[in-house]
Motif scaffolding. Structure first.
Motif, PDB file in Angstrom:
ATOM      1  N   GLN A 166       2.274   1.729  -3.753  1.00  9.80           N
ATOM      2  CA  GLN A 166       0.814   1.851  -4.687  1.00  9.80           C
ATOM      3  C   GLN A 166       0.474   3.298  -4.322  1.00  9.80           C
ATOM      4  O   GLN A 166      -0.190   3.540  -5.207  1.00  9.80           O
ATOM      5  CB  GLN A 166      -0.121   0.686  -4.331  1.00  9.80           C
ATOM      6  N   LEU A 169       0.907  -1.273  -0.062  1.00  7.09           N
ATOM      7  CA  LEU A 169      -0.109  -0.105   0.068  1.00  7.09           C
ATOM      8  C   LEU A 169       0.737   1.366  -0.041  1.00  7.09           C
ATOM      9  O   LEU A 169       0.447   2.274  -0.624  1.00  7.09           O
ATOM     10  CB  LEU A 169      -0.812  -0.035   1.361  1.00  7.09           C
ATOM     11  N   PHE A 203      -8.159  -7.066 -10.254  1.00  7.55           N
ATOM     12  CA  PHE A 203      -7.797  -6.885  -8.619  1.00  7.55           C
ATOM     13  C   PHE A 203      -7.972  -8.468  -8.291  1.00  7.55           C
ATOM     14  O   PHE A 203      -7.274  -8.641  -7.402  1.00  7.55           O
ATOM     15  CB  PHE A 203      -8.971  -6.064  -8.019  1.00  7.55           C
ATOM     16  N   PHE A 243      -5.546   0.251 -12.885  1.00  7.70           N
ATOM     17  CA  PHE A 243      -5.234   0.574 -11.614  1.00  7.70           C
ATOM     18  C   PHE A 243      -5.022   2.242 -11.597  1.00  7.70           C
ATOM     19  O   PHE A 243      -5.234   2.749 -10.423  1.00  7.70           O
ATOM     20  CB  PHE A 243      -3.772   0.038 -11.156  1.00  7.70           C
ATOM     21  N   ALA A 266      -9.856   2.742  -1.075  1.00  6.72           N
ATOM     22  CA  ALA A 266      -9.554   2.908  -2.541  1.00  6.72           C
ATOM     23  C   ALA A 266     -11.125   3.568  -3.193  1.00  6.72           C
ATOM     24  O   ALA A 266     -12.098   3.031  -3.080  1.00  6.72           O
ATOM     25  CB  ALA A 266      -9.294   1.849  -2.978  1.00  6.72           C
ATOM     26  N   TYR A 274      -6.837  -5.388  -2.625  1.00  6.28           N
ATOM     27  CA  TYR A 274      -7.244  -4.079  -3.140  1.00  6.28           C
ATOM     28  C   TYR A 274      -8.860  -3.968  -3.385  1.00  6.28           C
ATOM     29  O   TYR A 274      -9.377  -2.678  -3.199  1.00  6.28           O
ATOM     30  CB  TYR A 274      -6.221  -3.808  -4.370  1.00  6.28           C
ATOM     31  N   ASP A 304      -4.219  -8.325  -6.800  1.00  6.89           N
ATOM     32  CA  ASP A 304      -4.288  -7.942  -5.526  1.00  6.89           C
ATOM     33  C   ASP A 304      -5.789  -8.078  -4.838  1.00  6.89           C
ATOM     34  O   ASP A 304      -6.354  -6.918  -4.843  1.00  6.89           O
ATOM     35  CB  ASP A 304      -3.779  -6.584  -5.164  1.00  6.89           C
ATOM     36  N   LEU A 323      -5.593   5.475  -3.496  1.00  7.32           N
ATOM     37  CA  LEU A 323      -5.821   5.430  -2.097  1.00  7.32           C
ATOM     38  C   LEU A 323      -5.827   6.450  -1.255  1.00  7.32           C
ATOM     39  O   LEU A 323      -4.978   7.542  -1.516  1.00  7.32           O
ATOM     40  CB  LEU A 323      -4.405   4.242  -1.715  1.00  7.32           C
TER      41      LEU A 323
END
Length: 746
Positions: free
Chosen positions: A189, A186, A451, A413, A427, A458, A455, A418
């Protein structure tokens, strides 16, 4: 004479005449004056011009400047090798809804980068090789100079980077735009920053004196070029003895949490370079800074004092110059970064929320220093992710499928960001280019596969504010909301109930996404999440028990086709969502509800097959009451993703065979009513029907659209299957749906 940019919001829209004559940029585009600065000169390089290959012929590359009135020709794309795809618009810096820069062409020399809307965000790159300047990026007007263009030999697109290779005068330049995607991290990101690296080496074995010049314009700061901006230069301490030089600029009177032409009206553009021998910088008018770099071989380490001033007032640019010295076969490197930082990032029900990166660094300067110190490690991590995408996607659907995944990852993405809400990460997602809503449920839903594969945690962060709003924010209706707010970045909610209702659609979407999230996390997290949100999920499930089998006259995610009654595809989604609720109930330890919802789903799917079957009978109808019709039943994909096993194999086989009778040159229409389709839904369908030949056709046809379309906009998900043109939408995060096949192997 002043320079004016595209403020129409239309991709590639040329500047029109201003009172008193053409603008500087308009002159460039319409008379080829920019050809006097490099686009024309590009044709002087031996071997640059060539016969355009079918894969690379760019009939829409006119934005790179058409044939010059002075006799020059724009760089031909024929000699450029595209590996593994020719993007319709090349992702450059794509990290957030407001850091989203693209190249709407195949060759960089003679083309200004743009924001996803088509608004110019100028970036210039010039290499001086043994005293001779060569243009490799942008379309600058340098009075009195005729710049030759570097020959662009290749463009390689991976999941996280766009890598160009140029040649000129015995020198090779590797230019890489890297927008990291950091699954499971995180902190990294959360950084709204992107890398630009340039590596120069000798091709002929001889020593060459090489200098590199880069600048960006004030257009990166605002959608209105009449806006006044102010700027600063800072030396930011980096790791060890390294120093980062940052040039930053921001609107002089920012409008917090507001947009202009989809660009943020507040926040700071951060343009930085890792310190090294020979680095100089300057802030000033484009007509002063660019010639100075070419004439003096350096910049003045100085800042124009006439500020604030309008972006279009003597067009201030923010420039770095790297004197790399004598270059042989060992590459010399310049590292830059570009970012857009905003505080607050969004608001939620009137409360401003900070960006998540502020949980890790006290200010953007420290974040930028970390980002630069992390450059080598980031390159290693993202290269590993690139290999993972390529390897697994090739295994799942072949090399063309891998190419589509590579192009889709950053865009998916990059439509999200975030934030911190009371110390907890959330998010948010922007519905880019369609409605501009905040965290639209039926836009998050088609993006789910990326996602779920890359991830899953996420996905949970994207669901968190949606669930919080329905549970505690004042949402008044029994079914799930469509979005969190009408206009990003303000999640103002719809407590008056006035929104674009999609009752079955959004309720089912929330249940299916929740089950997809639970599938990707550990048992403890799964139980805690299912238990915490059980009441609202059960409420939506009970709504579906009453309404899913035969939806009334409702709106649904393909709202551009209009409301529809008795939709077979919408009913399928609702039925599968009840199967998803059985999994949620199991995760929460509620065996009775698990049995109940699964039983209802099984009962409904049997009835659905009968209601949806056409009388022919060789396919399913668009709607129960519309014999002789059909549509892509892309909602079959969650049945495969969640392992529900509800849709009979015979139905899948029947649909797969039928779709192959409906093919067009660039895909299969969304339904019988139009020639257009949705690329995300095609990939959902390809995943659902992965064991049938139609899956391969869908992949190949979407690849051909992306690879050849003359619509030079960021990956459009809505296009015509006959004429290869964008129908609407661009840069949307829904292209995460391309990962549907990959998600099945997780």
């Amino acid at each position: 004479m002043t320079q004016r940019t595209d403020d129409t919001g239309l991709p590639g829209a040329p500047d029109g005449p201003e009172p008193g004559g053409l603008s500087r940029r308009g002159l460039m585009r319409w008379t080829g004056a920019a050809g006097a600065l490099g686009v024309a000169g590009a044709g002087l390089l031996p071997g640059l011009a060539g016969t355009a290959q079918a894969a690379g012929a760019d009939t829409a590359d006119a934005s790179a400047a058409s044939t010059s009135a002075k006799g020059g020709a724009a760089p031909a794309a024929g000699d450029t090798v595209f590996d593994p795809i020719r993007p319709p618009s090349v992702p450059l810096a794509v990290r957030s809804p407001y850091l989203s820069a693209w190249l709407p062409a195949s060759t960089t020399a003679g083309t200004w980068p743009t924001f996803w809307t088509g608004h110019t965000v100028a970036m210039t790159g010039i290499a001086q090789i043994d005293g001779v300047p060569f243009l490799f990026l942008g379309a600058p007007n340098i009075d009195g100079q005729v710049l030759r263009g570097m020959a662009q030999r290749s463009l390689t697109t991976t999941a996280t980077r766009s890598a160009f290779r140029f040649e000129a005068a015995g020198v090779e330049l590797a230019l890489t735009f890297l927008s990291p995607v950091e699954p499971g991290d995180l902190r990294r990101q959360s950084m709204p920053l992107s890398y630009l690296t340039a590596e120069v080496s000798s091709l002929d074995g001889a020593a060459h004196d090489v200098k590199l010049y880069f600048d960006i314009s004030g257009e990166w700061a605002h959608g209105d070029t009449g806006t006044k901006i102010r700027w600063a230069q800072e030396q930011v301490p980096g790791a060890g003895s390294a120093t980062v030089t940052s040039l930053s600029f921001t609107p002089d009177t920012p409008k917090e949490l507001a947009e202009n032409g989809d660009m943020a009206s507040w926040g700071t553009v951060v343009w930085s370079a890792t310190g090294r021998t020979g680095l100089t910088w300057q802030i000033g008018a484009d007509t002063a800074v660019r010639p100075a770099a070419l004439t003096d071989g350096r910049l003045g380490d100085s800042s124009d004092t006439r500020q604030p001033r309008a972006i279009n007032d003597d067009w201030p640019v923010f420039a770095f110059h790297f004197d790399l010295g004598s270059v042989r076969r060992t590459a010399q490197r310049a590292v830059l970064s570009l970012g857009h930082v905003r505080e607050p990032a969004v608001s939620y029900l009137g409360t401003p929320l900070p960006p998540l990166w502020r949980s890790y660094w006290p200010a953007w300067q420290q974040m930028a220093a970390f980002f630069h110190a992390d450059a080598d490690a980031a390159a290693t991590r993202t290269a590993a992710l690139d290999r993972k995408v390529r390897t697994e996607a090739t295994a799942a659907g072949g090399p063309k499928y891998a190419a589509l995944c590579a192009l889709a990852l950053r865009q998916a993405f990059g439509g999200t960001e975030l934030v911190s809400r009371d110390g907890e990460p959330w998010a948010f997602l922007k519905e880019i280019s369609s409605d501009g809503n905040v965290s639209t449920v039926d836009v998050t839903y088609p993006a789910t596969p990326v996602f779920a594969w890359a991830d899953p945690a996420y996905l949970g962060l994207l669901l968190a504010p949606l669930l919080e709003y329905a549970e505690h924010g004042g949402w008044p209706k029994q079914f799930a909301p469509h979005d969190l707010g009408s206009s990003y970045p303000n999640a103002a909610g719809h407590n008056d109930g006035n929104e674009e209702d999609m009752p079955v659609e959004e309720s089912a979407n929330m249940l299916l996404m929740t089950a997809a999230y639970l599938r990707g996390v550990d048992a403890a997290t799964r139980k805690a999440f299912a238990t915490a949100h059980y009441a609202i999920l059960k409420q939506w499930s009970d709504y579906l028990v009453d309404n899913a089998l035969d939806p009334g006259f409702q709106n649904q995610t393909d709202d551009f086709t209009g409301f529809i009654g008795h939709s077979a595809n919408l009913a399928l989604k609702g039925i599968l969502a009840l199967g998803a609720m059985s999994q949620v109930a199991a995760a929460a330890g509620n065996a009775a509800d698990r049995t109940r919802y699964l039983g209802v789903a099984k009962d409904y799917i049997g009835q659905w097959v009968g209601k949806a079957q056409d009388t022919t009978p060789d396919h399913l109808k668009l709607a129960y009451d519309q014999p002789g019709t059909w549509s892509l039943k892309y909602n079959g994909y969650p049945d495969a993703l969640l392992g529900l096993g509800l849709v009979p194999d015979s139905v899948a086989a029947e649909e797969a065979a039928w779709y192959l009778t409906q093919v067009n040159p660039f895909g299969i229409p969304l339904d019988v009513r139009h020639a257009y389709t949705k690329g995300d839904w095609e990939m959902w369908t390809a995943a659902w029907l992965r064991d049938h030949p139609v899956s391969g056709y869908l992949i190949d046809s979407l690849y051909e659209f992306v690879h050849t379309t003359p619509s030079r906009v960021p990956f459009s998900d809505w296009y015509d299957t006959v004429n290869d043109h964008q129908n609407g939408f661009q840069a949307r995060p829904v292209v995460g749906g391309v990962f549907a096949l990959l998600s099945l192997g997780r």
